[in-house]
Scaffold this active site. Structure first.
Site, PDB file in Angstrom:
ATOM      1  N   ASP A   1      68.006  12.537 124.525  1.00  0.00           N
ATOM      2  CA  ASP A   1      68.394  12.972 123.171  1.00  0.00           C
ATOM      3  C   ASP A   1      69.923  12.893 122.956  1.00  0.00           C
ATOM      4  OD1 ASP A   1      68.952  14.485 120.878  1.00  0.00           O
ATOM      5  OD2 ASP A   1      67.983  16.321 121.613  1.00  0.00           O
TER       6      ASP A   1
ATOM      7  N   HIS B   1      69.911  21.133 119.915  1.00  0.00           N
ATOM      8  CA  HIS B   1      70.115  19.953 120.753  1.00  0.00           C
ATOM      9  C   HIS B   1      71.240  20.171 121.763  1.00  0.00           C
ATOM     10  CE1 HIS B   1      67.531  17.357 118.233  1.00  0.00           C
ATOM     11  NE2 HIS B   1      67.968  18.127 117.249  1.00  0.00           N
TER      12      HIS B   1
HETATM   13 ZN   LIG Z   1      64.355  15.203 116.474  1.00  0.00          ZN
HETATM   14 ZN   LIG Z   2      63.342  18.418 116.991  1.00  0.00          ZN
END
Ligand SMILES: [Zn+2]
Ligand SMILES: [Zn+2]
Length: 568
Positions: free
Chosen positions: A207, A381
């Site tokens: 990510d 994130h």
């Molecule tokens: Zn996402």
């Molecule tokens: Zn997500």
């Protein structure tokens, strides 16, 4: 378009999410079978007028539908699951995900009328499951929705680890942590092959959303203490807190802080009400029933006794918060008694709408608290240090950053390099690229699969680039229609030209200019008729050109010019 992979190769095809935040979707192929990982949408940008959402191009999956074994959902955010209903129209296959992910996705599949044809298969933390020729392990990660997964695909070409959306939250609200121990074990795993090759993690897909952000992402639990402070300092005020309806940890924390300050809770907005019901049934949200009220009852309580938790953190026009800000909500009237907390970050493309809502709320007298002026939001994130931590823990042979705009992926590639990944084994890929893991390494096949944007407007499928271009031109320059009747024998103008315009000049104040424009067209047509032009198409062309040239010379604008020519 690539053909099915040879049996001993493993291919990955990126259909979306590499180059934008949204429409995450890629395929893993083993023994010619396809496993789709996520199927998300993207929210439209301001330069996509009238577009409701943007999908991945499913051409590749449609043409290979018979090879699709299933869809794996890492979690049910819109950018990962929002496109499912569209995909399922073309490709029927089972969907694997955590019970919550399936529960959240279920509504959308139902709305599309596809529920009866679709098998939803729940998978659990730490489970390792065989799906056709795939050997998939689901690993818990922390994120801004409960029960998100990373997934390890154990293949004949070694293990491919996909982090999914994640952060390393050491004090998560539900106590469910990113399983670092298991990730470490997988990294140490001996080779599954007789020749002893490819132990550990052969390829990491991770990510990139926050790859530009230094440090660590704060723990979700910090939001709880910020909320408690707000409630304490504003005892007499009614609170309206907007957040993502799927962010159940956030909802839990807001609810707990509100209850601790003696308030009642009302959940407003369809998806908020639905998700809260689902999460309470699943035991993922703990809120005592006797403290929950219907929104109609709210006016019976003093402002300091109520907290409304609602949708609309993205400024969506029909959401609960937008209706409140526009004085159009049936039960909630904003006043000086209100504190509105926007407990979310605007997704790219939504900033303008959020700003508009904030201004309207202030105009109505409310105080507005948001991420820009109080610690009421943290990201879901991983930031740079967490990304490096994962790279250090997993020590992949190959690395491909995923889930991000191009710049995020470039930064993530840099992080991989400083974390010790061989620079020759780091690839920044884009939508439409395919990579193949072979015994000799990883081979890239650039732009080998259609992966453009599919623009969805209402129930109309893809409206295409052409329509968008027209809309932008109409939005920026307006439209001018010139109407006339010609004698089909002589080509002479019988009536008109009349000019009708929208968005070019304000007609009542530009009569002189419009008169001149008519004369210009009339002269051009008369000259053409004199030269013997009687052809219908030629007359249309002359009308459009002469008017277009006049408009450009006199106003420096280029509106769409539409000639309407009738023959008698
Ligand atoms: Zn996402
Ligand atoms: Zn997500």
């Amino acid at each position: 378009m690539p053909r099915p992979t040879p049996d001993d190769h493993v291919r990955i095809v990126f259909l979306g999410g590499l180059g934008e935040i949204g429409r995450n979707c890629f395929c893993i192929e083993v023994e010619g079978r396809i496993l789709v990982v996520d199927c998300g949408i993207m929210f439209p940008d301001v330069d996509m007028p009238g577009v409701d959402l943007v999908l991945p191009d499913f051409t590749y999956l449609r043409t290979n539908a018979d090879r699709v074994e299933g869809v794996v959902l890492t979690h049910a955010h819109e950018d990962h699951a929002g496109g499912l209903a569209y995909l399922l129209r073309d490709v029927q296959c089972p969907i694997y995900g955590s019970p919550l992910s399936l529960g959240l996705a279920r509504n959308r599949i139902e709305e599309a009328g596809m529920l009866g044809h679709t098998e939803l298969i729940p998978v659990f933390d730490g489970e390792r499951r065989t799906i056709g020729p795939f050997d998939v392990e689901f690993i818990p990660v922390t994120h801004s929705v409960p029960h998100a997964f990373a997934a390890a695909y154990h293949t004949p070409q070694g293990t491919i680890l996909h982090t999914g959306d994640f952060k390393i939250d050491l004090t998560p609200v539900d106590g469910r942590r990113t399983d670092l121990a298991r990730l470490g074990e997988i990294a140490q795993r001996p080779s599954p092959r007789e020749d002893g090759r490819f132990p550990g993690v052969r390829l990491l897909l991770s990510d990139s959303t926050n790859a530009e952000r230094p440090g660590f992402t704060e723990s979700e639990s910090t939001v709880g203490s910020a909320m408690r402070t707000l409630f304490r300092d504003r005892e007499d005020k009614r609170f309206i807190v907007a957040s993502f309806a799927s962010h159940l940890h956030r909802v839990q924390q807001v609810a707990e802080a509100a209850l601790a300050s003696g308030r009642r809770l009302a959940f407003v907005g369809r998806s908020m009400a639905n998700n809260v019901t689902l999460a309470r049934e699943m035991g993922l949200l703990r809120v005592p029933s006797d403290r929950v009220i219907d929104i109609e009852e709210a006016p019976r309580y003093a402002p300091g006794e109520v907290c409304i938790i609602c949708t609309g953190s993205q400024g969506e026009p029909m959401s609960a918060l937008s209706l409140m800000a526009a004085h159009e909500h049936k039960y909630v009237k904003i006043s000086e008694d209100d504190v509105v907390v926007i407990s979310a970050h605007a997704i790219p493309g939504n900033e303008t709408s959020v700003t508009r809502v904030i201004n309207s709320l202030y105009q109505a007298g409310a105080e507005v608290v948001h991420g820009g002026n109080a610690p009421v939001h943290v990201s879901g994130h991983a930031s740079q240090e967490e990304l490096k931590f994962i790279l250090n823990l997993v020590r992949p042979e190959w690395f491909i950053p995923v889930h991000g705009e191009y710049r995020h992926m470039v930064h993530h590639a840099d992080l991989a390099e400083v974390s010790g990944v061989d620079p020759d084994k780091i690839y920044v890929c884009e939508d439409g690229d395919a990579v193949t893991l072979e015994d000799d390494g990883l081979v890239t096949d650039r732009r080998s699969v259609p992966a453009g944007y599919l623009y969805v407007d209402g129930i109309v499928g893809d409206i295409g680039q052409g329509v968008l271009r027209d809309r932008r031109q109409l939005a920026e320059e307006g439209v001018v229609v010139v109407i006339l009747t010609v004698d089909q024998r002589t080509g002479e103008t019988v009536t008109g030209p009349e000019i009708v315009t929208k968005g070019w000049v304000y007609a009542p104040e530009a009569e002189a200019l419009l008169e001149e424009a008519k004369n210009e067209v009339r002269d051009a047509l008369a000259a053409a008729a004199f030269d013997g032009a009687t052809d219908f198409e030629a007359i249309r062309r002359i009308a459009r050109r002469s008017l277009g040239r006049f408009i450009n010379e006199r106003t420096r604008r280029r509106p769409a010019v539409i000639p309407v020519v009738m023959e008698v």
